[in-house]
Design a protein around this motif. Sequence first.
Motif, PDB file in Angstrom:
ATOM      1  N   MET A 143       0.857  -1.172   0.000  1.00  0.00           N
ATOM      2  CA  MET A 143       0.000   0.000   0.000  1.00  0.00           C
ATOM      3  C   MET A 143       0.904   1.236   0.000  1.00  0.00           C
ATOM      4  O   MET A 143       1.542   1.558   0.977  1.00  0.00           O
ATOM      5  CB  MET A 143      -0.897  -0.051   1.238  1.00  0.00           C
ATOM      6  N   ALA A 144       0.951   1.921  -1.116  1.00  0.00           N
ATOM      7  CA  ALA A 144       1.777   3.124  -1.234  1.00  0.00           C
ATOM      8  C   ALA A 144       0.990   4.346  -0.798  1.00  0.00           C
ATOM      9  O   ALA A 144      -0.224   4.389  -0.908  1.00  0.00           O
ATOM     10  CB  ALA A 144       2.243   3.276  -2.675  1.00  0.00           C
ATOM     11  N   LYS A 145       1.709   5.337  -0.309  1.00  0.00           N
ATOM     12  CA  LYS A 145       1.051   6.552   0.162  1.00  0.00           C
ATOM     13  C   LYS A 145       1.672   7.749  -0.543  1.00  0.00           C
ATOM     14  O   LYS A 145       2.878   7.877  -0.605  1.00  0.00           O
ATOM     15  CB  LYS A 145       1.224   6.681   1.673  1.00  0.00           C
ATOM     16  N   ASN A 146       0.828   8.615  -1.086  1.00  0.00           N
ATOM     17  CA  ASN A 146       1.315   9.808  -1.754  1.00  0.00           C
ATOM     18  C   ASN A 146       0.928  11.002  -0.893  1.00  0.00           C
ATOM     19  O   ASN A 146      -0.214  11.445  -0.910  1.00  0.00           O
ATOM     20  CB  ASN A 146       0.705   9.918  -3.156  1.00  0.00           C
ATOM     21  N   ILE A 147       1.875  11.508  -0.117  1.00  0.00           N
ATOM     22  CA  ILE A 147       1.607  12.576   0.847  1.00  0.00           C
ATOM     23  C   ILE A 147       1.240  13.874   0.143  1.00  0.00           C
ATOM     24  O   ILE A 147       0.410  14.628   0.602  1.00  0.00           O
ATOM     25  CB  ILE A 147       2.813  12.768   1.794  1.00  0.00           C
ATOM     26  N   GLU A 167      -5.738  10.751   3.647  1.00  0.00           N
ATOM     27  CA  GLU A 167      -4.786   9.811   3.063  1.00  0.00           C
ATOM     28  C   GLU A 167      -5.091   9.631   1.588  1.00  0.00           C
ATOM     29  O   GLU A 167      -6.260   9.607   1.183  1.00  0.00           O
ATOM     30  CB  GLU A 167      -4.903   8.428   3.713  1.00  0.00           C
ATOM     31  N   TYR A 168      -4.053   9.470   0.807  1.00  0.00           N
ATOM     32  CA  TYR A 168      -4.180   9.137  -0.610  1.00  0.00           C
ATOM     33  C   TYR A 168      -3.387   7.860  -0.789  1.00  0.00           C
ATOM     34  O   TYR A 168      -2.164   7.855  -0.663  1.00  0.00           O
ATOM     35  CB  TYR A 168      -3.625  10.262  -1.470  1.00  0.00           C
ATOM     36  N   VAL A 169      -4.080   6.742  -1.003  1.00  0.00           N
ATOM     37  CA  VAL A 169      -3.422   5.445  -1.077  1.00  0.00           C
ATOM     38  C   VAL A 169      -3.843   4.685  -2.321  1.00  0.00           C
ATOM     39  O   VAL A 169      -4.954   4.864  -2.836  1.00  0.00           O
ATOM     40  CB  VAL A 169      -3.699   4.583   0.178  1.00  0.00           C
ATOM     41  N   LYS A 170      -2.926   3.862  -2.783  1.00  0.00           N
ATOM     42  CA  LYS A 170      -3.219   2.983  -3.913  1.00  0.00           C
ATOM     43  C   LYS A 170      -3.324   1.574  -3.368  1.00  0.00           C
ATOM     44  O   LYS A 170      -2.431   1.100  -2.662  1.00  0.00           O
ATOM     45  CB  LYS A 170      -2.119   3.075  -4.957  1.00  0.00           C
ATOM     46  N   GLU A 171      -4.429   0.927  -3.672  1.00  0.00           N
ATOM     47  CA  GLU A 171      -4.648  -0.459  -3.277  1.00  0.00           C
ATOM     48  C   GLU A 171      -4.997  -1.220  -4.540  1.00  0.00           C
ATOM     49  O   GLU A 171      -6.059  -0.999  -5.122  1.00  0.00           O
ATOM     50  CB  GLU A 171      -5.747  -0.558  -2.225  1.00  0.00           C
ATOM     51  N   GLY A 172      -4.092  -2.074  -4.971  1.00  0.00           N
ATOM     52  CA  GLY A 172      -4.275  -2.741  -6.260  1.00  0.00           C
ATOM     53  C   GLY A 172      -4.209  -1.693  -7.352  1.00  0.00           C
ATOM     54  O   GLY A 172      -3.304  -0.867  -7.381  1.00  0.00           O
ATOM     55  N   GLN A 186      -7.182   3.908  -6.627  1.00  0.00           N
ATOM     56  CA  GLN A 186      -6.644   4.992  -5.799  1.00  0.00           C
ATOM     57  C   GLN A 186      -7.762   5.517  -4.897  1.00  0.00           C
ATOM     58  O   GLN A 186      -8.841   5.858  -5.375  1.00  0.00           O
ATOM     59  CB  GLN A 186      -6.107   6.119  -6.677  1.00  0.00           C
ATOM     60  N   TYR A 187      -7.458   5.570  -3.603  1.00  0.00           N
ATOM     61  CA  TYR A 187      -8.434   6.001  -2.609  1.00  0.00           C
ATOM     62  C   TYR A 187      -8.009   7.319  -1.989  1.00  0.00           C
ATOM     63  O   TYR A 187      -6.859   7.486  -1.588  1.00  0.00           O
ATOM     64  CB  TYR A 187      -8.548   4.965  -1.482  1.00  0.00           C
ATOM     65  N   LEU A 188      -8.953   8.230  -1.897  1.00  0.00           N
ATOM     66  CA  LEU A 188      -8.756   9.455  -1.147  1.00  0.00           C
ATOM     67  C   LEU A 188      -9.635   9.302   0.088  1.00  0.00           C
ATOM     68  O   LEU A 188     -10.867   9.237  -0.017  1.00  0.00           O
ATOM     69  CB  LEU A 188      -9.160  10.682  -1.970  1.00  0.00           C
ATOM     70  N   ARG A 189      -8.988   9.166   1.257  1.00  0.00           N
ATOM     71  CA  ARG A 189      -9.709   8.909   2.501  1.00  0.00           C
ATOM     72  C   ARG A 189      -9.628  10.134   3.397  1.00  0.00           C
ATOM     73  O   ARG A 189      -8.540  10.567   3.761  1.00  0.00           O
ATOM     74  CB  ARG A 189      -9.109   7.704   3.211  1.00  0.00           C
TER      75      ARG A 189
END
Length: 155
Positions: free
Chosen positions: A1-5, A30-35, A38-41
């Motif tokens: 799970m990568a995180k783009n700050i 948080e901005y994360v890539k799962e598979g 891309q999720y903005l949480r």
Amino acid sequence: MAKNIGVADLAEKAILETVQNLGYEIWDVEYVKEGAEQYLRVTIDNENGIDINDCEKVHREILPILENFEWDHLEVSSPGAERTLKKASHFMYAIGETIEVKLFAPDAKGKKSYTGVLEAADEKTIKVNCDGEVVEIDLSKVGKANTVFDFTSKG
């Protein structure tokens, strides 16, 4: 799970005023890539707690603001009973609560985690009382931390 700050920071700045005007504070973005997704949480809070209606209201208001950001899913939620502690302000909020801290690497005592009552916090360090022993931990050494909720207590 990568995180783009960078994206998370920009999104937080873009929605901050709107969220505050609705009566909430931003706990985390948080901005994360799962598979391939891309999720903005966006995690929100207020003194009365958060329910699904609060999340829906904030989601509706921030959706148009975040249209130009690249994401596949926008999620708005509460910090939960066992909230994640990332920023110095999160630790300051949790003073007096039981927390669990996991370090990136073992410390000078060979320990990689501590659980105890958070006694103090500032921009650089926290002090955790672990069964009478107060341990000072540099925030730069913290890999993961969260409050610990006692689900067995009756109240």
